[in-house]
Design a protein around this motif. Structure first.
Motif, PDB file in Angstrom:
ATOM      1  N   PHE A 233      27.173  60.913  28.732  1.00 24.46           N
ATOM      2  CA  PHE A 233      28.600  60.884  28.420  1.00 24.46           C
ATOM      3  C   PHE A 233      29.124  59.441  28.431  1.00 24.46           C
ATOM      4  CE2 PHE A 233      27.966  65.040  30.567  1.00 24.46           C
ATOM      5  CZ  PHE A 233      28.329  65.865  29.515  1.00 24.46           C
ATOM      6  N   PRO A 234      30.117  59.130  27.586  1.00 24.73           N
ATOM      7  CA  PRO A 234      30.731  57.796  27.621  1.00 24.73           C
ATOM      8  C   PRO A 234      31.545  57.587  28.891  1.00 24.73           C
ATOM      9  CG  PRO A 234      31.821  59.201  26.003  1.00 24.73           C
ATOM     10  CD  PRO A 234      30.629  59.966  26.491  1.00 24.73           C
ATOM     11  N   LEU A 235      31.716  56.321  29.252  1.00 24.91           N
ATOM     12  CA  LEU A 235      32.402  55.980  30.492  1.00 24.91           C
ATOM     13  C   LEU A 235      33.668  55.167  30.233  1.00 24.91           C
ATOM     14  CD1 LEU A 235      29.089  55.836  31.593  1.00 24.91           C
ATOM     15  CD2 LEU A 235      30.502  55.727  33.647  1.00 24.91           C
ATOM     16  N   HIS A 236      34.694  55.498  31.003  1.00 21.66           N
ATOM     17  CA  HIS A 236      35.942  54.743  31.032  1.00 21.66           C
ATOM     18  C   HIS A 236      35.921  53.870  32.287  1.00 21.66           C
ATOM     19  CE1 HIS A 236      40.177  53.728  31.079  1.00 21.66           C
ATOM     20  NE2 HIS A 236      40.312  54.290  32.270  1.00 21.66           N
ATOM     21  N   LEU A 237      36.259  52.596  32.137  1.00 25.65           N
ATOM     22  CA  LEU A 237      36.191  51.652  33.250  1.00 25.65           C
ATOM     23  C   LEU A 237      37.576  51.149  33.639  1.00 25.65           C
ATOM     24  CD1 LEU A 237      33.244  49.336  32.086  1.00 25.65           C
ATOM     25  CD2 LEU A 237      33.105  51.465  33.404  1.00 25.65           C
ATOM     26  N   GLY A 238      37.750  50.920  34.932  1.00 23.43           N
ATOM     27  CA  GLY A 238      38.969  50.298  35.418  1.00 23.43           C
ATOM     28  C   GLY A 238      38.908  50.088  36.917  1.00 23.43           C
ATOM     29  N   VAL A 239      39.554  49.033  37.368  1.00 20.27           N
ATOM     30  CA  VAL A 239      39.771  48.814  38.797  1.00 20.27           C
ATOM     31  C   VAL A 239      41.168  49.337  39.076  1.00 20.27           C
ATOM     32  CG1 VAL A 239      39.943  47.114  40.657  1.00 20.27           C
ATOM     33  CG2 VAL A 239      38.303  46.763  38.789  1.00 20.27           C
ATOM     34  N   THR A 240      41.254  50.444  39.774  1.00 22.13           N
ATOM     35  CA  THR A 240      42.565  51.059  39.957  1.00 22.13           C
ATOM     36  C   THR A 240      43.395  50.261  40.966  1.00 22.13           C
ATOM     37  OG1 THR A 240      43.674  53.171  40.315  1.00 22.13           O
ATOM     38  CG2 THR A 240      41.854  52.664  41.802  1.00 22.13           C
ATOM     39  N   GLU A 241      44.701  50.308  40.775  1.00 22.79           N
ATOM     40  CA  GLU A 241      45.623  49.568  41.659  1.00 22.79           C
ATOM     41  C   GLU A 241      45.246  48.091  41.796  1.00 22.79           C
ATOM     42  OE1 GLU A 241      44.327  52.559  43.586  1.00 22.79           O
ATOM     43  OE2 GLU A 241      45.820  53.795  42.616  1.00 22.79           O
ATOM     44  N   ALA A 242      44.976  47.444  40.659  1.00 19.96           N
ATOM     45  CA  ALA A 242      44.526  46.050  40.697  1.00 19.96           C
ATOM     46  C   ALA A 242      45.624  45.092  41.126  1.00 19.96           C
ATOM     47  CB  ALA A 242      43.994  45.638  39.318  1.00 19.96           C
ATOM     48  N   GLY A 243      46.880  45.508  40.990  1.00 19.76           N
ATOM     49  CA  GLY A 243      47.975  44.621  41.387  1.00 19.76           C
ATOM     50  C   GLY A 243      48.684  44.070  40.168  1.00 19.76           C
ATOM     51  N   GLU A 244      49.179  42.843  40.288  1.00 17.99           N
ATOM     52  CA  GLU A 244      49.893  42.251  39.153  1.00 17.99           C
ATOM     53  C   GLU A 244      49.618  40.761  39.102  1.00 17.99           C
ATOM     54  OE1 GLU A 244      53.127  40.197  39.792  1.00 17.99           O
ATOM     55  OE2 GLU A 244      51.953  40.011  41.609  1.00 17.99           O
ATOM     56  N   GLY A 245      50.127  40.127  38.045  1.00 20.95           N
ATOM     57  CA  GLY A 245      49.985  38.688  37.920  1.00 20.95           C
ATOM     58  C   GLY A 245      48.538  38.249  37.775  1.00 20.95           C
ATOM     59  N   GLU A 246      48.300  37.028  38.180  1.00 23.35           N
ATOM     60  CA  GLU A 246      46.959  36.448  38.033  1.00 23.35           C
ATOM     61  C   GLU A 246      45.919  37.195  38.854  1.00 23.35           C
ATOM     62  OE1 GLU A 246      45.542  32.086  39.105  1.00 23.35           O
ATOM     63  OE2 GLU A 246      46.917  32.084  37.377  1.00 23.35           O
ATOM     64  N   ASP A 247      46.282  37.593  40.068  1.00 28.05           N
ATOM     65  CA  ASP A 247      45.327  38.303  40.920  1.00 28.05           C
ATOM     66  C   ASP A 247      44.900  39.630  40.294  1.00 28.05           C
ATOM     67  OD1 ASP A 247      45.274  36.328  42.850  1.00 28.05           O
ATOM     68  OD2 ASP A 247      46.839  37.248  44.078  1.00 28.05           O
ATOM     69  N   GLY A 248      45.857  40.354  39.707  1.00 27.55           N
ATOM     70  CA  GLY A 248      45.523  41.620  39.070  1.00 27.55           C
ATOM     71  C   GLY A 248      44.594  41.430  37.884  1.00 27.55           C
ATOM     72  N   ARG A 249      44.811  40.393  37.127  1.00 23.83           N
ATOM     73  CA  ARG A 249      43.958  40.111  35.975  1.00 23.83           C
ATOM     74  C   ARG A 249      42.556  39.713  36.408  1.00 23.83           C
ATOM     75  NH1 ARG A 249      48.986  39.955  34.745  1.00 23.83           N
ATOM     76  NH2 ARG A 249      49.757  40.101  32.595  1.00 23.83           N
ATOM     77  N   ILE A 250      42.467  38.900  37.442  1.00 22.68           N
ATOM     78  CA  ILE A 250      41.162  38.465  37.945  1.00 22.68           C
ATOM     79  C   ILE A 250      40.369  39.658  38.462  1.00 22.68           C
ATOM     80  CG2 ILE A 250      40.052  37.179  39.829  1.00 22.68           C
ATOM     81  CD1 ILE A 250      42.297  35.060  39.457  1.00 22.68           C
ATOM     82  N   THR A 354      41.188  26.700  43.275  1.00 25.47           N
ATOM     83  CA  THR A 354      41.932  27.889  43.675  1.00 25.47           C
ATOM     84  C   THR A 354      41.429  29.123  42.930  1.00 25.47           C
ATOM     85  OG1 THR A 354      43.903  26.590  44.196  1.00 25.47           O
ATOM     86  CG2 THR A 354      44.218  28.942  43.808  1.00 25.47           C
ATOM     87  N   LEU A 355      41.144  28.976  41.634  1.00 28.60           N
ATOM     88  CA  LEU A 355      40.605  30.093  40.855  1.00 28.60           C
ATOM     89  C   LEU A 355      39.283  30.565  41.446  1.00 28.60           C
ATOM     90  CD1 LEU A 355      40.505  32.014  38.449  1.00 28.60           C
ATOM     91  CD2 LEU A 355      39.525  30.136  37.081  1.00 28.60           C
ATOM     92  N   ALA A 356      38.434  29.640  41.827  1.00 27.29           N
ATOM     93  CA  ALA A 356      37.149  30.016  42.422  1.00 27.29           C
ATOM     94  C   ALA A 356      37.365  30.838  43.689  1.00 27.29           C
ATOM     95  CB  ALA A 356      36.322  28.769  42.724  1.00 27.29           C
ATOM     96  N   LYS A 357      38.314  30.427  44.535  1.00 31.05           N
ATOM     97  CA  LYS A 357      38.594  31.182  45.759  1.00 31.05           C
ATOM     98  C   LYS A 357      39.180  32.555  45.436  1.00 31.05           C
ATOM     99  CE  LYS A 357      41.072  28.043  47.955  1.00 31.05           C
ATOM    100  NZ  LYS A 357      41.846  27.423  49.063  1.00 31.05           N
ATOM    101  N   ASP A 358      40.042  32.606  44.425  1.00 34.22           N
ATOM    102  CA  ASP A 358      40.639  33.887  44.046  1.00 34.22           C
ATOM    103  C   ASP A 358      39.577  34.861  43.532  1.00 34.22           C
ATOM    104  OD1 ASP A 358      43.169  33.073  44.756  1.00 34.22           O
ATOM    105  OD2 ASP A 358      43.756  32.484  42.722  1.00 34.22           O
ATOM    106  N   ILE A 359      38.614  34.361  42.773  1.00 33.82           N
ATOM    107  CA  ILE A 359      37.532  35.213  42.275  1.00 33.82           C
ATOM    108  C   ILE A 359      36.655  35.694  43.426  1.00 33.82           C
ATOM    109  CG2 ILE A 359      35.402  35.206  40.898  1.00 33.82           C
ATOM    110  CD1 ILE A 359      36.871  33.441  38.861  1.00 33.82           C
TER     111      ILE A 359
END
Length: 471
Positions: A233-250, A354-359
């Protein structure tokens, strides 16, 4: 230094699931979707927002569907959209009521059900001892009820999404398997085996968590189990409740990117605590990284426990954050690296550090700042999630090392935020309950007082720890 190839594996071969006029599976592009946050019973608002989200590029659109009233409203929304020439498939999101799923399957192209609350009662976080015979009886009850839905779906050519959430596993599953990837996988497999037995193939699967590492581990384990049982079966992907802004995107790009790099994933959603249409360009940016295979855009090397990422990309900062996170997901989870260096001459060194630490924080390697888990708003949300998360952040950002969850309702609330230190959960219109881990410590606080009450709770606990009264 050992160089690591960034080129993803070929897409995992899957069957094709038809959702209205849309095909999902490995023979088709990665599909991008979102979820409306209007009151489903406000048909005019739902139609307006649907056109906005679809105009941004969504290929499927989901609506919360709590009861039969919402089913009728969703039917009217679908008719209004079709009258405007909009044929994008609509999905009914159903929790706690199998009868509603039956009715929804008659009016929209796809129904999402949650195995954790389809026939099992709402979880109470209690341990239940089952004999083997009792457990088989429970599975028999599940099968009997689920087959009724499958028959309706066959009759109306309706697709199904079997959508498992880490935060809403049933007490039955948790009693046998625990709050684990294995439990999430088995919760899904119980339903998939029935689909196979009943020769129902228009299925899409998702197993989501708000912690990227758990999400990646669980999807990989699910694929392994499905392969062993000859399911495709095909799969749908997502990180639920990821947040918002840059952190949510990362966080979203990291988890989704790790799996797309494995060749896993056929449709994606980026769950941001923002306007739903804001999710679409982020999802498109992630998908474009892996469409038709990618060539390495950066030199990635491993030296001991450190990853070094050297990129020459010249793009917006937002897109660079998305690209770097999507590219680094698989190497970080596969190598277990504890340090990360990102180099790009187009951006300032401090910003890259900072990006490295956020990741690294999004991957669960470090926690150097307050982390927020917050759901994307939907028709179940009991307060303005975008405004509230900003208020909570402003009041708590200086509190280092905490994980705070802001949840719009109880569907995933206490469960999805189980590994958070504190939770702010919608309990009713204008009412909020506060949690310490899974424990509800204050109920039904007036919304206008809730942020201050949350800060007071955190400060009181800090004082108690200093006095040795709280672990």
């Amino acid at each position: 230094m050992q160089q690591i190839d960034l080129t993803p594996k070929n897409r995992r071969k899957t069957s094709t699931t038809r959702v209205g006029g849309l095909c999902i599976g490995s023979e088709y592009p990665i599909r991008v979707q979102s979820m409306a946050n209007t009151d489903t019973n406000d048909v005019a608002a739902s139609v307006g927002q649907a056109l906005k989200i679809i105009g941004a590029g969504a290929e499927l659109l989901r609506f919360t569907t709590q009861g039969t009233r919402e089913v009728e409203s969703l039917r009217q929304t679908a008719e209004a959209l079709r009258a405007k020439g909009c044929m994008t498939p609509l999905v009914a999101d159903v929790h706690f009521n199998a009868n509603v799923a039956d009715e929804a399957a008659k009016v929209v192209e796809k129904v999402r059900i949650n195995p954790g609350n389809y026939v099992d009662p709402a979880r109470k976080f209690i341990h239940i001892e089952y004999t083997e015979e009792e457990y088989k009886e429970e599975l028999g009850r599940l099968r009997e009820r689920f087959v009724r839905l499958l028959n309706i779906c066959k009759e109306h050519h309706t697709a199904l999404r079997i959508g498992v959430n880490h935060g809403s596993l049933s007490d039955r599953i948790m009693s046998r398997y625990g709050d684990t990837p294995q439990g999430m996988v088995e919760s899904c497999m119980e339903f998939l085996r029935i689909c196979v037995e009943e020769e129902f193939g228009d299925v899409v699967i998702s197993v989501k968590a708000s912690t990227t590492k758990i999400m990646v581990q669980t999807v990989r384990l699910l694929v392994e189990r499905m392969d062993k049982e000859d399911m495709h079966f095909p799969l749908h992907l997502g990180v639920t409740e990821a947040g918002e802004g840059e952190d949510g995107r990362i966080k979203s790009a990291l988890g989704i990117g790790a799996l797309l790099a494995d060749g896993i994933g056929d449709t994606i959603r980026v769950s941001l605590s923002e306007a739903p249409e804001a999710e679409i360009p982020v999802a498109q940016e992630i998908a474009s990284r892996f469409e038709n295979g990618i060539t390495p855009r950066a030199y990635l090397e491993l030296d001991g426990s450190m990853l070094r990422y050297i990129s020459e990309e010249d793009c917006s900062w937002e897109n660079f954050c998305i690209h770097a996170s999507a590219d680094l997901g698989k190497p970080l989870f596969d190598t277990g690296a504890g340090q990360l260096v990102i180099e790009n001459r187009h951006f300032e060194r401090a910003r890259l550090e900072t990006l490295a630490k956020d990741i690294l924080q999004a991957a669960g390697v470090i926690r150097y700042k307050t982390e927020y888990v917050s759901c994307p708003s939907c028709g179940r949300t009991l307060f303005d999630i975008e405004k509230t998360i900003q208020e909570v952040k402003a009041a708590t950002a200086q509190m280092k090392g905490l994980k705070i969850a802001v949840m719009g309702c109880i569907v995933n609330g206490p469960g999805e935020m189980a590994d958070a230190d504190y939770g702010y959960v919608g309990a009713g219109r204008g009412k909020v309950s506060l949690y310490r881990g899974k424990e509800c410590v204050r109920k039904n606080i007036a919304q206008e007082e809730a942020v201050e009450a949350l800060v007071s709770l955190i400060n009181e606990d800090a004082d108690s720890r200093e006095r040795g009264n709280l672990k």
